[in-house]
Design an enzyme around this catalytic site. Structure first.
Site, mmCIF file in Angstrom:
data_model
loop_
_atom_site.group_PDB
_atom_site.id
_atom_site.type_symbol
_atom_site.label_atom_id
_atom_site.label_comp_id
_atom_site.label_asym_id
_atom_site.label_seq_id
_atom_site.Cartn_x
_atom_site.Cartn_y
_atom_site.Cartn_z
ATOM 1 N N TYR A 164 -11.854 -0.889 -0.385
ATOM 2 C CA TYR A 164 -11.963 -0.705 1.102
ATOM 3 C C TYR A 164 -10.626 0.122 1.520
ATOM 4 C CZ TYR A 164 -8.556 -3.930 3.508
ATOM 5 O OH TYR A 164 -7.467 -4.526 4.175
ATOM 6 N N ARG A 165 -9.641 0.235 0.844
ATOM 7 C CA ARG A 165 -8.311 0.905 1.176
ATOM 8 C C ARG A 165 -7.501 0.893 -0.110
ATOM 9 N NH1 ARG A 165 -4.702 -2.667 5.493
ATOM 10 N NH2 ARG A 165 -3.007 -1.472 5.610
ATOM 11 N N TYR A 185 1.011 -1.247 -0.005
ATOM 12 C CA TYR A 185 0.033 0.018 0.145
ATOM 13 C C TYR A 185 0.933 1.108 -0.093
ATOM 14 C CZ TYR A 185 -4.222 -2.877 0.909
ATOM 15 O OH TYR A 185 -5.182 -3.639 0.795
#
Ligand code: ADP
Length: 514
Positions: A470-471, A93
């Site tokens: 969601y992210r 991420y």
């Protein structure tokens, strides 16, 4: 030529010099890093973006909330933005790198105190730099009957960092933000806010009642840049007297429908109480193998080959890992219900006795579903090699037909780019987090470009069907924010302006700019 490897946008070097000098006064020179050499840990990312776009200008390491307040005063004066991280793992991420070039990484790893663990009420209060391993050791040393809920990077990650990012684990406490209670937040102006009951002076109910009085604020400090979270209460699961993990393997791709239709009612009714997983064959194979040892052809591995490999390695096309928790008696009763349901759906139900003591995949899931520390899932990174991984994580209803539809959408795009569908569904309460690991060779620029385009296209194709992630990673925050629509963006923007008028906190985080 600047003496810094990057500068914050719009900040002149002379001003940056002054800010750095002040940080050194507050923290000591050893805790203010700005050479390329010392910044190396913040330059290592797995996502397919050039690091030049995410190079920090410096990293600073406070050890107290009071030092953070002083840092914020300097930042407001010189308009130097800081990007807070807890342990900075966030693999796939963006790791420890900021959303935009030139931000100062505010590395909170030295704020690593376990403030409290209450064995009666089953909660802990931790600072950002506390790792799961540290909390685990603390609990073990004191022999407390409490379980943690680690996410994939488990031992090395931070419960606080993972929770503010709304990460998940695999025990009944898998939805981390849901099982948090009470935050302390340093606001951009240096004020310290305690959420919920924590705003009451001398309160002892901060970690037991979430809502306090008036608007509930905790949510706005998750996936956001409205404050720096400096303490977090997390609820811990009391260790149950008995635990029974199991896997249900299904032979065919289309069996995902039966698998999810079987899991959903059991999960909603809490017969199966945990955030188990439903992984595809390639996920299972990728955790434990290198791709080149199984397949050397061009493009994504064809379905027929995946099916053959799955058979040869004794894994299902789909593999449901969940568990029962309770006493021997309650488990025995639930076991009857669960096995009847899964058998009727055509799955093969296997326990530890069935797979034997040394099945690495079973043992890995057994361990994470009871909050043990393991790094096993990092095996995924060896599948392709070359250090590239990026998570595409859309939310799905817990409905068989929906997971099937999402899988179809994903495969279409992935195949186009020659990327394998390494997919897993995390069983939420009514949702599934559909997690796809986009694994690629980050040493090859062409592969990197493909992975980046692939992710972008996945976002668009999913959004067209009404699905959102969601992210997301630091490279796609603006794009994802846009997909969530203008009203949400406008509200975020207004809150940002009110709480952080100089835009010194993590500009670009979740697509929120000043
Ligand atoms: P972990 O190491 O547990 O995976 P990180 O420390 O990498 O977590 O944090 C993930 C993300 O969450 C960071 O990139 C940052 O945007 C945000 N974050 C982390 N810690 C804080 C904090 N204390 N306050 C506000 N945001 C944070």
């Amino acid at each position: 030529m600047s003496k810094y490897i990057a500068l914050p946008k719009g900040v002149a070097e002379v001003d940056f010099d002054k800010a750095i000098a002040e940080f050194k006064k507050i923290l000591g020179a050893g805790n203010v890093l700005h050479t390329r050499e010392r910044l190396a840990p913040y330059l290592k990312i797995m996502i397919p973006a050039p690091i030049e776009e995410h190079t920090p200008s410096a990293a600073i390491m406070p050890e107290s909330v009071e030092q953070i307040q002083r840092i914020l005063r300097v930042c407001n004066r010189y308009k130097t933005p800081v990007w807070p991280i807890s342990t900075g793992k966030n693999f796939g991420y963006g790791s420890a790198a900021p959303a935009t070039r030139g931000q100062i990484v505010l590395d909170l790893k030295r704020l690593n105190r376990i403030i409290e663990v209450d064995p009666d009420l089953c909660f802990a209060v931790v600072e950002p730099g506390v790792t799961y391993q540290q909390l685990y050791d603390y609990i073990k040393e004191r022999n407390l009957p409490l379980w943690l809920d680690p996410p994939i990077p488990g031992p090395v990650a931070s419960p606080l960092g993972n929770t503010v990012e709304r990460g998940v684990g695999y025990t009944p406490y898998g939805e981390h933000f849901l099982f948090s209670c009470g935050m302390e937040v340093a606001l951009a102006n240096g004020d310290i806010l305690r959420t919920g009951m924590g705003s009451m002076p001398n309160s002892n109910t901060w970690q037991v009642f979430k809502w306090g009085y008036g608007p509930s604020l905790d949510g706005i400090f998750t996936q956001s840049n409205f404050g720096i979270v400096t303490k977090l209460g997390i609820w811990l699961m009391p260790a149950p007297p008995a635990y029974k993990p199991f896997v249900v393997r299904y032979p065919d791709q289309a069996d995902i429908v039966k698998a999810i239709e079987t899991v959903r009612p059991l999960r909603i009714a809490q017969v199966i109480p945990n955030a188990g997983t439903v992984s595809n064959a390639l996920w299972e194979l990728a955790v434990a193998n290198r791709r080149e040892d199984l397949y050397t052809g061009a493009g994504a591995i064809p379905e027929a080959t995946v099916a053959k490999l799955a058979k040869a390695h004794g894994v299902g096309s789909w593999n449901v890992y969940t568990a029962l928790y309770g006493t021997e008696e309650t488990i025995a009763e639930h076991w009857k219900i669960v096995t009847a349901a899964f058998k009727a759906s055509g799955g093969t139900v296997l326990t530890q006795e069935d797979v034997g003591p040394d099945d690495p995949l079973f043992n890995y899931r057994r361990d994470v579903m009871r909050g043990e520390m393991t790094m096993r899932e990092f095996g995924l990174y060896n599948w392709r090699g070359g250090g590239g991984s990026m998570w595409f994580a859309p939310v799905s209803q817990a409905r068989g037909s929906e997971t099937m539809k999402q899988m179809g959408l994903a495969k279409k795009v992935l195949n186009k780019y020659g990327i394998d569908y390494v997919g897993l569904f995390v069983i939420g309460w009514r949702d599934m987090h559909h997690i796809i690991d986009i694994l690629y060779d980050r040493t090859l620029p062409a592969e990197m470009e493909k992975a980046r385009s692939c992710y972008s296209e996945l976002l668009d194709d999913f959004a067209r069907e009404g699905y959102g992630v969601y992210r997301t990673n630091i490279d796609f925050m603006d794009k994802v924010a846009k997909l969530y629509g203008p009203v949400k963006a406008s509200v975020n923007h207004k809150i940002k302006k009110a709480l952080d008028p100089n835009g010194i906190l993590a500009p670009g985080k979740s697509g929120i700019h000043r």
